[in-house]
Design a protein around this motif. Sequence first.
Motif, mmCIF file in Angstrom:
data_model
loop_
_atom_site.group_PDB
_atom_site.id
_atom_site.type_symbol
_atom_site.label_atom_id
_atom_site.label_comp_id
_atom_site.label_asym_id
_atom_site.label_seq_id
_atom_site.Cartn_x
_atom_site.Cartn_y
_atom_site.Cartn_z
ATOM 1 N N HIS A 274 0.860 -1.220 0.060
ATOM 2 C CA HIS A 274 -0.091 0.017 -0.023
ATOM 3 C C HIS A 274 0.791 1.282 0.105
ATOM 4 C CE1 HIS A 274 -3.011 2.887 1.053
ATOM 5 N NE2 HIS A 274 -2.455 3.155 2.043
ATOM 6 N N HIS B 135 2.831 7.779 5.290
ATOM 7 C CA HIS B 135 1.645 8.045 5.940
ATOM 8 C C HIS B 135 0.888 7.165 6.737
ATOM 9 C CE1 HIS B 135 -0.114 5.703 2.628
ATOM 10 N NE2 HIS B 135 -1.308 6.119 3.172
ATOM 11 N N ASP B 136 1.496 5.806 6.337
ATOM 12 C CA ASP B 136 0.676 4.855 7.404
ATOM 13 C C ASP B 136 1.784 3.837 8.003
ATOM 14 O OD1 ASP B 136 -2.051 5.484 6.718
ATOM 15 O OD2 ASP B 136 -2.329 3.739 4.865
ATOM 16 N N ASP C 171 -4.597 8.071 -1.636
ATOM 17 C CA ASP C 171 -4.451 7.077 -0.758
ATOM 18 C C ASP C 171 -5.395 5.832 -1.018
ATOM 19 O OD1 ASP C 171 -4.171 5.712 1.476
ATOM 20 O OD2 ASP C 171 -4.787 7.370 3.051
#
Length: 191
Positions: A24, A53-54, A110
């Motif tokens: 991802h 971001h994650d 995203d």
Amino acid sequence: MEPTRERAWETLTRYTKSEALRRHALAVEASTRFYARTLGEDEERWAVVALLHDFDYEIHPTLDEHPQAGAPILREEGWPEDVIEGVLSHAEHLAMPRDTMLKKVLFACDELSGFVYACGLVRPTGLDGLEPKSVRKKLKQPSFAAGVHRDEVYRGAEELGIDLDEHIRNVVEALQPIAAELGLRTAADAA
Ligand SMILES: [Fe+2]
Ligand SMILES: [Fe+2]
């Protein structure tokens, strides 16, 4: 510290062991890079934010922690505030203003990167030949890739000021070069 792609990958993989989450991150990175190039922006900086971001999702899998509890970790590691702010901005529940192109692009890429990836997974030719029309059709099927928030896909394109079909085409194009890394088939495999 120098906020390089290499360091971002190092931080990401230290906290994220799941292959799916790493993929991802790579997918969002590729899509975000695509827009950085198109817009003449700082591609490496955007890639760093996308990769991170994650980064804490595996250790903070719920919204009462992700991504806000990750921010102090990034700060501790010495990541610049603009990178941390970019990371935090992707979270709807934090309601931070998406007041830079990077924030708009990250938000727009995203959910859609994940969705396009899911479309590629179920096709014998992967992303090759995947048209916006069929992606939009799948967006209307709630059971397909049910975890992807459709409202965020639509709103992301809107806030970015881009036609959804064009945005889908861009994301498909951005992901094609890393299809193998993402574990996707290609037209060459199907032949
Ligand atoms: Fe997230
Ligand atoms: Fe994400």
